[in-house]
Design an enzyme around this catalytic site. Structure first.
Site, mmCIF file in Angstrom:
data_model
loop_
_atom_site.group_PDB
_atom_site.id
_atom_site.type_symbol
_atom_site.label_atom_id
_atom_site.label_comp_id
_atom_site.label_asym_id
_atom_site.label_seq_id
_atom_site.Cartn_x
_atom_site.Cartn_y
_atom_site.Cartn_z
ATOM 1 N N GLN A 1 39.589 15.450 -12.976
ATOM 2 C CA GLN A 1 39.075 14.766 -14.172
ATOM 3 C C GLN A 1 40.016 15.014 -15.354
ATOM 4 O OE1 GLN A 1 36.502 12.674 -14.149
ATOM 5 N NE2 GLN A 1 36.585 12.259 -16.331
ATOM 6 N N ASP B 1 41.645 8.433 -7.601
ATOM 7 C CA ASP B 1 41.908 7.878 -8.932
ATOM 8 C C ASP B 1 43.147 6.991 -8.990
ATOM 9 O OD1 ASP B 1 40.080 8.461 -10.911
ATOM 10 O OD2 ASP B 1 40.780 10.525 -11.121
ATOM 11 N N LYS C 1 29.320 10.360 -12.040
ATOM 12 C CA LYS C 1 29.995 10.190 -10.741
ATOM 13 C C LYS C 1 29.226 10.916 -9.636
ATOM 14 C CE LYS C 1 34.529 9.731 -12.947
ATOM 15 N NZ LYS C 1 35.852 10.311 -13.222
HETATM 16 N N1 GUN Z 1 39.001 10.440 -17.701
HETATM 17 C C1 GUN Z 1 38.645 9.241 -18.212
HETATM 18 N N2 GUN Z 1 38.761 8.280 -17.281
HETATM 19 C C2 GUN Z 1 39.184 8.893 -16.159
HETATM 20 C C3 GUN Z 1 39.489 8.433 -14.842
HETATM 21 O O1 GUN Z 1 39.400 7.250 -14.512
HETATM 22 N N3 GUN Z 1 39.890 9.387 -13.966
HETATM 23 C C4 GUN Z 1 40.016 10.695 -14.319
HETATM 24 N N4 GUN Z 1 40.431 11.562 -13.396
HETATM 25 N N5 GUN Z 1 39.753 11.147 -15.508
HETATM 26 C C5 GUN Z 1 39.330 10.245 -16.428
#
Ligand code: GUN
Length: 278
Positions: free
Chosen positions: A92, A115, A48
């Site tokens: 996350q 998210d 990311k």
């Molecule tokens: N962990 C795995 N996929 C995601 C996601 O799309 N967002 C977040 N915050 N954590 C994750």
């Protein structure tokens, strides 16, 4: 069989994002909060941050120790909510077990919720309400299907997995596209998959989906990111087995993953529009 190339689509979407960014008079700031050192999370967060840099977005990592308390994490979230220089942030997942992830989502400000997992955004999405965003993985999958002209209206989709990140929001996103969605999970008799025009698997069980489970010419979306016995990255789908029966399949890697990441930035731009129209 057609390969649904999520990486190529993500590259196309990145060009559009860069064009949108040029129209802004400022550089957006995204913060990623990571608690602990979960191996997969470190990898995803790295992807990311790298993508943000490539797009010209100011991304900052707040890396907190595994011992961070729930109250400390909530304070960090409140700090981000109040920080006017921050346009969006991600907490996350997973967070360490001593932290209640559902409680955390109560504190995420929906106007900065890249998210789309906050309680408020999830409620707005559920009600087809105002200023909501669709979580990254579901949004990316709908875009892959649309870009490849795979019809959804009136089609039967078997969604395997009922997580808050993928299964539940994706079933809603598909319903909004007028698909007939069958929600499947660990207690489901998988005979029902034979009825599906599209099978989406988000289970974390490597090679679960075999040719004998699906309908001829079904489209298969593989959301799994697993390691096999040889530590090789593998999805939920037995790709070699299904390749002569399916119409189209997303590969792992290079399918859903790159689109999930690009959706973060699409969502950030969407949030900025909501913030500007306030
Ligand atoms: N962990 C795995 N996929 C995601 C996601 O799309 N967002 C977040 N915050 N954590 C994750």
């Amino acid at each position: 069989m057609k390969i649904l190339d999520g990486k190529a689509l993500a590259n196309k979407k990145a060009i559009l994002i860069k064009e949108e960014l040029k129209k802004l008079s400022f550089t957006p700031k995204l913060v990623i909060v990571l608690v602990g050192d979960d191996f997969a999370s470190l990898k995803y967060v790295g992807h990311k941050l790298k993508k943000a840099e490539a797009l010209g977005i100011n991304a900052e990592l707040v890396h907190l120790p595994k011992s961070t308390t729930q109250d400390e994490l909530i304070k960090q979230i409140q700090k981000l909510n109040n920080d006017k220089s921050v346009h969006g942030y991600i907490v996350q997942l997973p967070v360490p077990k001593h932290i209640d992830d559902k409680l955390i989502q109560e504190y995420v400000d929906p106007s900065k919720d890249v998210d789309g997992l906050s309680t408020m955004n999830a409620g707005r999405f559920f009600q087809s309400g105002y200023n909501y965003i669709v979580p990254g993985t579901p949004s990316g999958i709908v875009q892959i299907l649309k870009d490849n002209d795979i019809p959804l209206k009136g089609k039967v989709v078997a969604m395997i997995g009922r997580s808050n990140i993928v299964g539940k929001p994706l079933s809603l996103a598909l319903l909004n596209e007028n698909a007939t969605v069958i929600m499947c999970h660990s207690r489901t008799d998988f005979k029902i998959l034979k009825q599906a025009d599209i099978v989406i698997s988000a289970t974390g069980v490597p090679h679960l989906i075999k040719a004998n489970m699906i309908k001829e010419n079904a489209t298969i979306i593989d959301v799994g990111i697993n390691r096999d016995k040889n530590n090789k990255l593998t999805g939920d789908v037995d790709f070699e087995d299904v390749k002569d029966k399916a119409y189209a399949v997303t590969p792992v890697p290079g399918g859903v993953g790159p689109m999930t990441i690009i959706c973060i930035f699409q969502n950030l731009l969407k949030l900025i529009k909501f913030q500007q129209n306030k």
